[in-house]
Design a protein around this motif. Structure first.
Motif, short mmCIF file in Angstrom:
data_model
loop_
_atom_site.label_atom_id
_atom_site.label_comp_id
_atom_site.label_asym_id
_atom_site.label_seq_id
_atom_site.Cartn_x
_atom_site.Cartn_y
_atom_site.Cartn_z
N MET A 412 -2.46 -4.74 21.63
CA MET A 412 -1.67 -3.50 21.74
C MET A 412 -1.62 -2.81 20.38
SD MET A 412 -1.11 -3.52 24.88
CE MET A 412 0.07 -2.17 25.05
N ILE A 413 -2.76 -2.27 19.97
CA ILE A 413 -2.81 -1.57 18.68
C ILE A 413 -3.47 -0.22 18.88
CG2 ILE A 413 -2.78 -3.65 17.23
CD1 ILE A 413 -5.76 -3.63 17.08
N SER A 414 -3.21 0.71 17.97
CA SER A 414 -3.69 2.09 18.12
C SER A 414 -5.20 2.16 17.94
CB SER A 414 -3.01 2.96 17.07
OG SER A 414 -3.50 2.59 15.78
N SER A 415 -5.79 3.29 18.34
CA SER A 415 -7.24 3.48 18.17
C SER A 415 -7.63 3.37 16.70
CB SER A 415 -7.66 4.85 18.70
OG SER A 415 -7.43 4.91 20.09
N ASP A 416 -6.81 3.94 15.82
CA ASP A 416 -7.08 3.82 14.39
C ASP A 416 -7.12 2.36 13.96
OD1 ASP A 416 -7.44 6.25 12.90
OD2 ASP A 416 -5.41 6.83 13.53
#
Ligand code: HEM
Ligand code: CU
Length: 446
Positions: A412-416
């Motif tokens: 669950m981490i951002s695209s960046d």
């Protein structure tokens, strides 16, 4: 106090506790605990794969006294799928033992600690994703009795609250997988004592006789919810607040933090069924946080009299609304501006999210976690690697000639952050030096 001898610790499954330490001297205490991942029943018809310390939720109760030198061996059953470790809040030392006990399936680890502070302490697994390991049942209690032991009582029991998060809503039958999103949202489907709905009701109720003194060792594994522990129809004569030395008297409801505990004591003066609840009351009647203490003996009409109608306080079952799950991922505040920053941010993400399984040098763990270092699987297809991080991966794969058949949860981490962590991985440990951009990640997500 010189340690006179060694002894093997008696471990018990809930609601039982080992024999009190009494007047015994401090010793070398040998604790052997085995981790077992096994299917159990969360409530009627609802199966769940629990991860356990010693085969029960909560895990085996450990009873020590202050000054004991504990030699702790944690073994991870060969049939298990994941590595685990243990953080005991009674330990003075790095990670409460977690940094010394990380153990892959089929292996064991030993570490030692001295019990410096008396009290009732939680232990839990601290392997990433930490919340997931705790949510699956990896918690228990360790009691450190003071010199001379706690005062004698007639009955002692072990109770621990936990919250559970399932893909299906409360009551939905079948094998229910863990739901990471509901756990992150703290939207529990079940809140229970001792690992399942009904673990302390009906034939499983704890018992006492009129006139006896009862001591409950009550813990809260969480992972998220704080317990407002209450026994309907009783008043706690004494509460060891938060499991420490402070004793409060004449208490109705005591707060038990997630990752905390309390010792409550009371004399049972009249017969009847006394209901144990988390007084956040929907949890009790609708999500499972309800237990029973059955007290038998002569009526004491001076203390209580009246016509008794059984069944006033009974579980009411689910009927819980299915909350829509959000799938929001927090975007990182500052995107990386250069390759160097991508490497720096990516390493941070790696150490937070990936390292527990794929290890610090990307070497993985044989038979459990594939390597990322010089991984042919990784280097062959960047979009596939992005997909693994974004969507998770399960089923058989072959990495550098070795087969793996396990589960990686979606990260669950951002695209960046996906771009940064994969750039870090691709530019470390002999990999193919690709640079992954946010756009590449977003394209895979489409
Ligand atoms: C597989 C990356 C976190 C467990 C993989 C693969 C990649 C990868 C690229 C494909 C196989 C390979 O190239 O070796 C990452 C990254 C992570 C991360 C970048 C962090 C952002 C985790 C975590 C776990 C885990 C935390 C354990 C809880 C696994 C497992 C597989 C795998 C078990 C094989 C799955 C199967 O057998 O189908 N990972 N991973 N990974 N990963 Fe991760
Ligand atoms: Cu674990």
């Amino acid at each position: 106090i010189p340690v006179s001898r060694e002894m093997i610790a008696e471990l018990t499954s809930p609601p039982n506790v080992p024999t009190p330490v009494g007047r015994r001297k401090a010793k070398k205490l040998i604790v052997n605990m085995e981790i077992l991942e096994e299917e159990g029943e969360l409530t009627d018809g609802v199966k769940y794969v629990y991860w356990t310390f010693g085969g029960s939720v909560p895990g085996s109760f450990i009873r020590t006294r202050v000054g004991d030198e504990v030699e702790f061996t944690l073994s991870n059953h060969p049939d298990n799928k994941l590595p685990h470790n243990i953080d005991l809040h009674a330990v003075t030392g790095p990670g409460g033992g977690a940094e010394s006990s990380f153990v892959a399936p089929g292996h064991e680890k030993t570490f030692s600690f001295k019990t410096l502070n008396p009290g009732l302490y939680v232990y839990h697994c601290a392997t990433a994703p930490v919340g997931m390991h705790i949510a699956n049942g990896m918690y228990g209690l360790i009691l450190v009795e003071p010199e001379g032991g706690l005062p004698q009582v007639d009955k002692e029991y072990y109770i621990m609250q936990g919250d559970f998060y399932t893909k299906g809503k409360n009551g939905e039958r079948g094998l229910q997988p863990f739901d990471m999103q509901k756990a992150v949202d703290e939207n529990a489907d079940y809140v229970v004592f001792n690992g399942s709905v009904g673990a302390l009701t009906g034939d499983n109720a704890i018992t006492a006789k009129v006139g006896e003194t009862v001591r409950l060792y009550v813990g809260n594994g969480g992972p998220n919810l704080v317990s407002s522990f209450h026994v309907i129809g009783e008043i706690f004569d004494k509460v060891h607040v938060e499991g420490g030395d402070l004793i409060n008297e004449n208490v109705q409801t005591t707060l038990i933090p997630a990752g905390g505990a309390a010792i409550v004591e009371f004399k049972v003066d009249v017969p009847g069924t006394f209901i144990l609840v988390d007084h956040s009351i929907f949890r009790a009647f609708n999500k499972g946080a309800l237990g029973m203490l059955k007290v038998e003996g002569e009526e004491q009409k001076k203390i209580y009299s009246g016509e008794i109608r059984e069944g006033i306080y009974l579980p009411e079952g689910p009927g819980i609304q299915n909350m829509p799950t959000t799938n929001e991922i927090v975007e990182s505040e500052i995107p990386a501006k250069s390759f160097e920053e991508q490497m720096e941010f990516g390493k941070q993400i790696y150490m937070q999210n990936c390292f527990a399984c794929h290890q610090s040098e990307g070497q993985g763990i044989p038979n459990a976690f594939p390597p990322l270092a010089k991984s042919d699987y990784l280097n062959a297809d960047v979009d596939r690697a992005i997909g693994v991080v974004v969507n998770g991966l399960s089923g058989e794969i072959t990495v550098n000639g070795n087969k793996y058949n396990s589960v990686m949860t979606k990260q669950m981490i951002s695209s960046d952050d996906v771009a940064n962590v994969l750039t870090y991985v691709y530019n470390s440990w002999g990999n193919s030096k690709k640079v992954v951009t946010k756009k590449m990640v977003d394209d895979v997500k489409k």
